[in-house]
Design a protein around this motif. Structure first.
Motif, PDB file in Angstrom:
ATOM      1  N   UNK A  19      10.457 -10.929 -22.332  1.00 38.05           N
ATOM      2  CA  UNK A  19      10.927  -9.552 -22.173  1.00 38.05           C
ATOM      3  C   UNK A  19      10.684  -8.675 -23.386  1.00 38.05           C
ATOM      4  N   UNK A  20       9.938  -9.169 -24.372  1.00 40.33           N
ATOM      5  CA  UNK A  20       9.666  -8.372 -25.555  1.00 40.33           C
ATOM      6  C   UNK A  20      10.887  -8.059 -26.388  1.00 40.33           C
ATOM      7  N   UNK A  21      11.986  -8.798 -26.150  1.00 45.44           N
ATOM      8  CA  UNK A  21      13.211  -8.571 -26.904  1.00 45.44           C
ATOM      9  C   UNK A  21      14.188  -7.617 -26.244  1.00 45.44           C
ATOM     10  N   UNK A  22      13.973  -7.317 -24.969  1.00 47.12           N
ATOM     11  CA  UNK A  22      14.799  -6.333 -24.254  1.00 47.12           C
ATOM     12  C   UNK A  22      16.291  -6.686 -24.299  1.00 47.12           C
ATOM     13  N   UNK A  23      16.627  -7.966 -24.149  1.00 43.26           N
ATOM     14  CA  UNK A  23      18.036  -8.344 -23.993  1.00 43.26           C
ATOM     15  C   UNK A  23      18.760  -8.621 -25.311  1.00 43.26           C
ATOM     16  N   UNK A  24      18.111  -8.382 -26.461  1.00 44.93           N
ATOM     17  CA  UNK A  24      18.750  -8.773 -27.717  1.00 44.93           C
ATOM     18  C   UNK A  24      19.608  -7.676 -28.334  1.00 44.93           C
ATOM     19  N   UNK A  25      19.679  -6.492 -27.700  1.00 44.51           N
ATOM     20  CA  UNK A  25      20.486  -5.431 -28.290  1.00 44.51           C
ATOM     21  C   UNK A  25      21.226  -4.647 -27.208  1.00 44.51           C
ATOM     22  N   UNK A  26      22.261  -3.926 -27.622  1.00 41.11           N
ATOM     23  CA  UNK A  26      23.102  -3.190 -26.699  1.00 41.11           C
ATOM     24  C   UNK A  26      23.015  -1.680 -26.850  1.00 41.11           C
ATOM     25  N   UNK A  27      22.236  -1.206 -27.805  1.00 39.53           N
ATOM     26  CA  UNK A  27      22.174   0.216 -28.049  1.00 39.53           C
ATOM     27  C   UNK A  27      21.625   0.969 -26.845  1.00 39.53           C
TER      28      UNK A  27
END
Length: 251
Positions: free
Chosen positions: A238-246
Motif C-alpha cells: 500500500x505504499x505506507x497508506x495505513x501507517x499514519x492517521x493524519x
C-alpha cells in the motif's frame, strides 16, 4: 531471487480481470500450471488468448455446492490464490440482507470453501502447499460507503490467521496480501474524478497508486519457498497508506 513454480499447480479465483488476471499470468510465467476461475466467460477467453497454457473454468464461486464440485474435479492443487471479490456501495443504514449475503458468499464463504478443498487435498497427498488470500487495507481502515466490503475483508484476515494456525502443522502456509489503492475496473468505480484520485494518493507516502504487478510479485513471493517461514501474516502492499492517521496529505 529466482522463483520457479515448475511442477506446481496453482488455482486463482477472480482471474478474468484486474489483480487476479495479473496474478494468473505471473504464476504461469514462473512455471506453474495455472487454473483460472472467473464467472465471466469473455474474460477467460481473453486470458487464454494472452496465455494459452492457462486452463480456465467459468464459475460463480458464490454457489457453494457447485463450486465444491468444480474445484474437486480439478484434482491436485498446490498453490491457491483466493482473489475473487465484489465491492458494492451501501451504507450500514442502506444494506439489505441480500446485499450482505452476496458479499459474504463471494468474499468470505467462497474463500473458506475452496481453501477447505485444496487444503484437504494437499494433506491427503502428504504434500505441502501455500494459500494467499487477497484481502485489502479496507480490512484495517474502513471506507465510507463500503462497510460490508470492509467487514468481509476483516473477516478474511482473521480467517487467514485461523487457517495458518490450523494448517501450519500440516505443511500448508496461509497468508493475506492486503493491497491499497490499485486502479482496477472494480476500484475505479469509487475513484471517478481526478480530484478523488489525487486526494487518495495524497495520503500514500509513496505518492502513487499501486501497480497490479506489484501485488502479483508479492503473491508470488508468499507462495514460494522463499517465504517458507511466513505464515499467518497480513502483508500490506500500500505504499505506507495505513501507517499514519493524519487527515492531511503527506506530501
Amino acid at each position: 531471487m529466482n522463483i520457479n513454480f515448475t511442477g506446481r499447480i496453482a488455482l486463482v479465483t477472480g482471474a478474468g480481470k484486474g489483480i487476479g488476471r495479473c496474478i494468473a499470468l505471473k504464476l504461469s510465467k514462473l512455471g506453474a500450471k495455472v487454473y483460472a476461475v472467473s464467472r465471466t466467460e469473455a474474460d477467460l477467453d481473453s486470458l487464454k488468448e494472452e496465455d494459452s497454457s492457462i486452463e480456465t473454468r467459468c464459475l460463480d464461486i458464490g454457489n457453494w455446492d457447485n463450486t465444491r464440485k468444480v474445484i474437486e474435479d480439478l484434482g491436485q492443487v498446490d498453490l491457491l490464490v483466493n482473489n475473487a471479490a465484489i465491492m458494492g456501495c451501501k451504507t450500514v443504514l442502506e444494506a439489505t440482507e441480500e446485499f450482505i449475503d452476496e458479499h459474504f458468499d463471494v468474499n468470505f464463504k467462497a474463500a473458506l470453501n475452496i481453501s477447505q478443498i485444496v487444503a484437504k487435498g494437499i494433506i491427503s497427498r502428504k504434500g505441502s502447499g501455500a494459500i494467499v488470500n487477497i484481502s485489502s487495507i479496507c480490512g484495517i481502515l474502513t471506507t465510507p460507503g463500503y462497510p460490508i466490503y470492509c467487514t468481509t475483508k476483516a473477516a478474511i484476515d482473521m480467517l487467514t490467521k485461523s487457517m495458518a494456525l490450523e494448517f501450519g502443522p500440516l505443511k500448508v502456509r496461509v497468508n493475506s496480501c492486503n493491497p491499497g489503492g490499485v486502479l482496477t475496473p472494480m476500484s475505479e468505480k469509487g475513484l471517478v474524478s481526478q480530484e478523488q484520485r489525487d486526494a487518495f494518493t495524497g495520503r500514500i507516502p509513496m505518492g502513487r497508486f499501486i501497480e497490479q504487478d506489484e501485488v502479483a510479485n508479492t503473491v508470488a513471493f508468499l507462495l514460494s519457498d522463499y517465504a517458507s517461514m511466513i505464515n499467518g501474516a497480513l502483508v500490506p502492499v500500500d505504499g505506507g497508506h495505513i501507517i499514519h492517521m493524519s487527515p492531511n496529505p503527506v506530501h
